[in-house]
Design a protein around this motif. Structure first.
Motif, PDB file in Angstrom:
ATOM      1  N   ARG A   1       0.830  -1.221   0.000  1.00 29.66           N
ATOM      2  CA  ARG A   1       0.000   0.000   0.000  1.00 29.66           C
ATOM      3  C   ARG A   1       0.856   1.258   0.000  1.00 29.66           C
ATOM      4  NH1 ARG A   1      -5.587  -0.827   1.529  1.00 29.66           N
ATOM      5  NH2 ARG A   1      -5.748   1.368   2.041  1.00 29.66           N
ATOM      6  N   LEU A   2       2.002   1.222   0.701  1.00 29.62           N
ATOM      7  CA  LEU A   2       2.866   2.398   0.816  1.00 29.62           C
ATOM      8  C   LEU A   2       3.892   2.483  -0.317  1.00 29.62           C
ATOM      9  CD1 LEU A   2       3.569   2.277   4.649  1.00 29.62           C
ATOM     10  CD2 LEU A   2       2.024   3.823   3.449  1.00 29.62           C
ATOM     11  N   ASN A   3       3.986   1.424  -1.124  1.00 30.01           N
ATOM     12  CA  ASN A   3       4.946   1.354  -2.220  1.00 30.01           C
ATOM     13  C   ASN A   3       6.395   1.453  -1.710  1.00 30.01           C
ATOM     14  OD1 ASN A   3       5.620   0.941  -4.885  1.00 30.01           O
ATOM     15  ND2 ASN A   3       5.621   3.130  -5.377  1.00 30.01           N
ATOM     16  N   VAL A   4       6.652   0.710  -0.633  1.00 28.03           N
ATOM     17  CA  VAL A   4       7.999   0.627  -0.051  1.00 28.03           C
ATOM     18  C   VAL A   4       8.301  -0.853   0.197  1.00 28.03           C
ATOM     19  CG1 VAL A   4       7.911   2.918   1.032  1.00 28.03           C
ATOM     20  CG2 VAL A   4       7.118   0.935   2.305  1.00 28.03           C
ATOM     21  N   SER A   5       9.490  -1.146   0.699  1.00 26.69           N
ATOM     22  CA  SER A   5       9.852  -2.542   0.946  1.00 26.69           C
ATOM     23  C   SER A   5       9.302  -3.017   2.294  1.00 26.69           C
ATOM     24  CB  SER A   5      11.370  -2.707   0.923  1.00 26.69           C
ATOM     25  OG  SER A   5      11.948  -2.063   2.031  1.00 26.69           O
ATOM     26  N   ARG A   6       9.177  -4.334   2.428  1.00 27.67           N
ATOM     27  CA  ARG A   6       8.693  -4.920   3.668  1.00 27.67           C
ATOM     28  C   ARG A   6       9.656  -4.658   4.831  1.00 27.67           C
ATOM     29  NH1 ARG A   6       9.943  -8.668   6.581  1.00 27.67           N
ATOM     30  NH2 ARG A   6      11.384  -9.560   5.097  1.00 27.67           N
ATOM     31  N   PRO A   7      10.987  -4.784   4.650  1.00 27.36           N
ATOM     32  CA  PRO A   7      11.886  -4.468   5.769  1.00 27.36           C
ATOM     33  C   PRO A   7      11.785  -3.006   6.227  1.00 27.36           C
ATOM     34  CG  PRO A   7      13.047  -5.765   4.125  1.00 27.36           C
ATOM     35  CD  PRO A   7      11.722  -5.398   3.530  1.00 27.36           C
ATOM     36  N   TYR A   8      11.496  -2.090   5.289  1.00 31.49           N
ATOM     37  CA  TYR A   8      11.339  -0.681   5.669  1.00 31.49           C
ATOM     38  C   TYR A   8      10.099  -0.515   6.557  1.00 31.49           C
ATOM     39  CZ  TYR A   8      10.833   4.367   5.291  1.00 31.49           C
ATOM     40  OH  TYR A   8      10.695   5.692   5.582  1.00 31.49           O
ATOM     41  N   VAL A   9       9.017  -1.207   6.228  1.00 35.80           N
ATOM     42  CA  VAL A   9       7.807  -1.144   7.066  1.00 35.80           C
ATOM     43  C   VAL A   9       8.103  -1.740   8.438  1.00 35.80           C
ATOM     44  CG1 VAL A   9       5.448  -1.993   7.326  1.00 35.80           C
ATOM     45  CG2 VAL A   9       6.206  -1.137   5.120  1.00 35.80           C
ATOM     46  N   ALA A  10       8.844  -2.842   8.477  1.00 35.38           N
ATOM     47  CA  ALA A  10       9.196  -3.452   9.765  1.00 35.38           C
ATOM     48  C   ALA A  10      10.020  -2.476  10.605  1.00 35.38           C
ATOM     49  CB  ALA A  10       9.976  -4.745   9.542  1.00 35.38           C
TER      50      ALA A  10
END
Length: 162
Positions: A82-91
């Motif tokens: 949804r944010l158009n970023v990577s999963r590690p960045y969300v973590a």
């Protein structure tokens, strides 16, 4: 397992165990599939008279009516999409405390409320727009300075535009 009959005696017995520091109290959440959360208080202790027995009491955490609809929770991958970023960045954002109301599953996976993802998405959009406006302002000023410097060095007459 030894069961203590309900009533005043069991309450006094549990209070006595609590004073001795033998009673463990935890709040647990159970979420049946498709239903809202249910929170329970679990109190347990090893029976001092019989070490192989456990004394257990489970009761609802609150008498308040639970909301009919629980918030939609997203995985870190869904939030990243949804944010158009990577999963590690969300973590990393979750660990830094950017998202509020994040829950962990029993296996340690992060679950983020959809409203929080939408809020952070709005903040990211506003920050990006502000950065674009600032960049446009800087480049416009730089282009003007370069053009004025070129005009000053050049021996050719510049055509004046109106």
């Amino acid at each position: 397992m030894k069961l203590v009959p309900p009533g005043q005696q069991s309450h006094l017995f549990l209070e006595d165990l609590k004073k001795q520091g033998l009673l463990t109290v935890q709040t647990v959440r159970i979420r049946p599939k498709g239903e809202p959360d249910r929170r329970f208080v679990v109190e347990y202790a090893v029976d001092p008279q019989e070490p192989t027995a456990v004394i257990l009491r489970v009761r609802p955490a609150s008498t308040a009516e639970l909301s009919a609809q629980s918030p939609e929770m997203l995985t870190t991958q869904q939030a990243a999409d949804r944010l158009n970023v990577s999963r590690p960045y969300v973590a990393r954002l979750v660990d830094d405390g950017t998202f509020q109301g994040v829950e962990r599953t029993q296996s340690g996976h992060r679950r983020i409320p959809r409203q929080e993802v939408d809020r952070v998405q709005g903040e990211m959009r506003a920050s990006r727009e502000a950065a674009f406006l600032e960049m446009d302002s800087i480049t416009t000023k730089q282009r003007t300075r370069e053009l004025n410097a070129a005009r000053a060095k050049s021996k050719r007459p510049w055509v004046k535009t109106s």
